[in-house]
Design a protein around this motif. Structure first.
Motif, mmCIF file in Angstrom:
data_model
loop_
_atom_site.group_PDB
_atom_site.id
_atom_site.type_symbol
_atom_site.label_atom_id
_atom_site.label_comp_id
_atom_site.label_asym_id
_atom_site.label_seq_id
_atom_site.Cartn_x
_atom_site.Cartn_y
_atom_site.Cartn_z
ATOM 1 N N LEU A 172 38.164 20.053 -32.621
ATOM 2 C CA LEU A 172 39.477 19.422 -32.736
ATOM 3 C C LEU A 172 39.490 18.232 -33.685
ATOM 4 N N GLY A 173 38.380 17.509 -33.779
ATOM 5 C CA GLY A 173 38.357 16.344 -34.656
ATOM 6 C C GLY A 173 36.988 15.707 -34.688
ATOM 7 N N CYS A 174 36.639 15.087 -35.824
ATOM 8 C CA CYS A 174 35.362 14.393 -35.983
ATOM 9 C C CYS A 174 35.580 13.099 -36.759
ATOM 10 N N HIS A 175 34.757 12.086 -36.457
ATOM 11 C CA HIS A 175 34.813 10.815 -37.175
ATOM 12 C C HIS A 175 33.391 10.310 -37.391
ATOM 13 N N PHE A 176 33.084 9.892 -38.615
ATOM 14 C CA PHE A 176 31.791 9.285 -38.910
ATOM 15 C C PHE A 176 31.792 7.830 -38.443
ATOM 16 N N TYR A 218 31.058 11.325 -34.232
ATOM 17 C CA TYR A 218 31.689 11.601 -32.946
ATOM 18 C C TYR A 218 32.654 12.765 -33.122
ATOM 19 N N CYS A 219 32.569 13.741 -32.242
ATOM 20 C CA CYS A 219 33.417 14.922 -32.358
ATOM 21 C C CYS A 219 34.082 15.250 -31.029
ATOM 22 N N LEU A 220 35.319 15.681 -31.123
ATOM 23 C CA LEU A 220 36.061 16.188 -29.984
ATOM 24 C C LEU A 220 36.070 17.706 -30.090
ATOM 25 N N LEU A 221 35.420 18.369 -29.131
ATOM 26 C CA LEU A 221 35.237 19.815 -29.170
ATOM 27 C C LEU A 221 35.834 20.454 -27.921
ATOM 28 N N THR A 222 35.906 21.767 -27.927
ATOM 29 C CA THR A 222 36.222 22.503 -26.708
ATOM 30 C C THR A 222 35.187 23.599 -26.524
ATOM 31 N N GLN A 223 34.972 23.957 -25.272
ATOM 32 C CA GLN A 223 34.117 25.100 -24.970
ATOM 33 C C GLN A 223 34.925 26.092 -24.135
ATOM 34 N N LEU A 224 34.654 27.355 -24.358
ATOM 35 C CA LEU A 224 35.395 28.409 -23.665
ATOM 36 C C LEU A 224 34.854 28.552 -22.239
ATOM 37 N N VAL A 225 35.722 28.304 -21.237
ATOM 38 C CA VAL A 225 35.288 28.393 -19.841
ATOM 39 C C VAL A 225 35.818 29.649 -19.165
ATOM 40 N N TYR A 254 35.650 18.244 -24.704
ATOM 41 C CA TYR A 254 34.648 17.229 -24.396
ATOM 42 C C TYR A 254 34.323 16.440 -25.658
ATOM 43 N N LEU A 255 33.821 15.223 -25.448
ATOM 44 C CA LEU A 255 33.493 14.307 -26.540
ATOM 45 C C LEU A 255 31.980 14.203 -26.655
ATOM 46 N N LEU A 258 19.651 15.042 -35.223
ATOM 47 C CA LEU A 258 20.530 16.132 -34.794
ATOM 48 C C LEU A 258 20.659 16.211 -33.274
ATOM 49 N N GLU A 259 20.272 15.134 -32.590
ATOM 50 C CA GLU A 259 20.402 15.083 -31.138
ATOM 51 C C GLU A 259 21.872 14.954 -30.747
ATOM 52 N N GLN A 260 22.300 15.754 -29.760
ATOM 53 C CA GLN A 260 23.672 15.701 -29.253
ATOM 54 C C GLN A 260 23.689 14.969 -27.918
ATOM 55 N N LYS A 261 24.627 14.030 -27.798
ATOM 56 C CA LYS A 261 24.757 13.274 -26.546
ATOM 57 C C LYS A 261 26.189 13.394 -26.054
ATOM 58 N N PRO A 262 26.449 14.228 -25.017
ATOM 59 C CA PRO A 262 27.810 14.325 -24.467
ATOM 60 C C PRO A 262 28.241 12.977 -23.885
ATOM 61 N N LEU A 263 29.444 12.553 -24.229
ATOM 62 C CA LEU A 263 29.950 11.267 -23.760
ATOM 63 C C LEU A 263 30.994 11.413 -22.663
ATOM 64 N N LEU A 264 31.786 12.490 -22.729
ATOM 65 C CA LEU A 264 32.896 12.612 -21.793
ATOM 66 C C LEU A 264 33.352 14.064 -21.713
#
Length: 512
Positions: free
Chosen positions: A384-388, A396-403, A413-414, A422-428
């Motif tokens: 949905l969106g990303c910001h450096f 930081y990226c706002l993504l969706t996952q298919l549930v 999720y953020l 390349l480590e991913q850290k879920p924030l929310l």
């Protein structure tokens, strides 16, 4: 014959006395040596209000300095109250790097100064360059300078009864709210100018429910960061582009605030659509600017490049880079494997780009201006969106996952991605079935705004001025949230929770 002192005229006696006094004074100075203390002649940020684009200040000294003594004694500290200026020994220093050019010292910030803060620059105990060789302790005259960062401020579209569809400016630092647009306009999209003095927005009439009837306007915010300039009164609106012959679909404002690119479609010919551009320099005298069409193939989503000289457009199966200067008929470059540019780094050195796969998944890639491509993630949902981050190698990226594949329910999720490891850290993690989430990263990188829209499930007949999402779903209400971030993207092991703001609205955006 020699005259006596008494025989001189009164003026002559005064002159002789002054000459004797000056001779004695000069002799004393020669005997004592150069005892004048060095001083700071100029501080470039004195009483200035700085933003994220202000990255360095300089101090100019009256004489060459012992650089080590200056660097050891210089402090740049946040100040919460005036009494703290007396005690700056143990202050939390604003990090920076020092460089020298003769008598001029430059202090370059490691990261943007946190907004909504006053700062004090202090220097005492530093010596000039020759004090040690002459065995004299000529310490600098103590210096105290002051500057401040801009207030934390955001804009959003109101979703409650009082502010419904209006563009609202909220000063978080002062907790002040200001309505910028009238009730006869329903704001649909907006973007602040880089100087914060104006906002460009698209809006439809409150009497017209058609989402394709938007016109393009600008409105003043009542803010100026130029201390020599009086701000314009807030809420002054200018029409930039009407909808008589063309529908205005999407727009983007260049980073320098001088160019607007608009996607438009002919009203009487739906197949005739493309990109147009407007030079805002033509609007400096408040005359209506002229829209010019880019002579390029029609495309989808688009984003102006950080240098404001080109636009990245989704065309076919790839992304074309089209010049906004000179010949626009041929792309400057074409990236066939990427269907969308999600974000550019501020310096233009890298971009986050989306690859659409045949199995309906999406990959997010980091693409540099050197041609390097690194896959950052794969998702079964949407990006949905990303910001450096402005200060660290983090995106930081706002993504969706298919549930639910049967009902095609996505859960947003953020996530923070370290661009080096390349480590991913879920924030929310946000509630499922909320695809209309929008996010905005603070200019100092210390907070993310996002909204949570509640849609009306029973889509019965609604009034013309009812709010709708981009895909036409009616909005019942919406809340705004602030996700605090730690400096330099270091979220450590602390559990950071978002806080709900006392605002009812959607589509939040930080002011620069």
């Amino acid at each position: 014959m020699i005259k006596s002192y008494k025989s001189f005229q009164a003026l002559d006696r005064v002159a002789i006395a002054m000459m004797l006094f000056l001779s004695i004074l000069i002799s004393l100075m020669i005997w004592q040596g150069d005892a004048v203390r060095p001083i700071v002649r100029n501080f470039t940020w004195e009483n200035k209000r700085i933003g994220a684009e202000d990255t360095a200040f300089s101090l100019t000294f009256s004489r060459p300095m012992d650089t080590k003594s200056v660097e050891e004694n210089l402090k740049v500290c946040p100040v919460e109250n005036k009494q703290e200026t007396e005690n700056f020994q143990d202050c939390p220093v604003l990090p920076g790097k020092i460089s020298w050019a003769g008598r001029r010292m430059v202090y370059t910030l490691v990261a943007p100064a946190p907004y909504g803060t006053e700062y004090t620059v202090t220097l005492q105990g530093a010596r000039d360059k020759f004090s040690e060789t002459e065995s004299k302790k000529r310490e600098i005259q103590p210096f105290i300078g002051n500057f401040s960062s801009r207030n934390r401020a955001l804009t959003y579209i109101g979703a409650d009864e009082e502010y419904q569809g209006k563009l609202v400016l909220y000063n978080l630092t002062k907790e002040e709210k200001k309505v910028l647009t009238p009730k006869d306009l329903i704001v649909m999209d907006f973007e602040p100018f880089p100087n914060g003095e104006k906002i460009i927005f698209s809006a439809r009439s409150s009497q017209n429910p058609d989402l394709l009837s938007a016109q393009i306007y600008t409105v003043t915010t009542g803010i100026t960061y130029n201390t020599d300039k009086e701000p314009e009164s807030p809420g002054k609106i200018d029409l930039i582009l009407d909808n008589k012959d063309y529908q205005n679909l999407k727009f983007d404002l260049s980073p320098d605030g001088q160019t607007i690119v608009i996607q438009r479609g002919k009203r009487d010919n739906p197949g005739d659509f493309g990109l147009w551009y407007i030079s805002m320099a033509e609007n400096s005298n408040r005359e209506k600017p002229t829209a010019n069409r880019l002579q390029s193939q029609p495309g989808g989503d688009f984003l102006i490049t950080p240098d404001s000289k080109a636009v990245a457009v989704a065309q076919g199966q790839g992304t074309a880079i089209i010049s906004l200067e000179g010949d626009t008929s041929k792309p400057l470059d074409f990236l066939p494997q990427f269907g969308l540019v999600q974000a550019f780094a501020k310096n233009g050195s890298q971009a986050a780009m989306v690859k659409f796969n045949t199995d309906y998944t999406r990959d997010l890639f980091l693409v540099t201006n050197q041609g390097t491509q690194k896959q950052l993630l794969k998702t079964t949902g949407s990006i949905l969106g990303c910001h450096f981050d402005p200060a660290s190698p983090t995106i930081y990226c706002l993504l969706t996952q298919l549930v639910s594949q049967e009902q095609y329910i996505e859960q947003p999720y953020l996530v923070a991605i370290n661009l080096k490891t390349l480590e991913q850290k879920p924030l929310l993690m946000l509630p499922p079935a909320q695809r209309n989430v929008q996010m905005s990263l603070a200019p100092d990188g210390l907070g993310i705004l996002f909204d949570q829209i509640v849609e009306i499930e029973d889509n019965t007949k609604l009034p013309a001025n009812f709010l709708k999402t981009d895909d036409g779903a009616p909005i019942a209400t919406s809340s705004l949230w602030l996700m605090p971030l730690l400096p330099s993207g270091d979220q450590a092991e602390l559990e950071i929770k978002p806080e709900q703001l006392p605002l009812i609205g959607f589509h939040p955006h930080w002011l620069p």
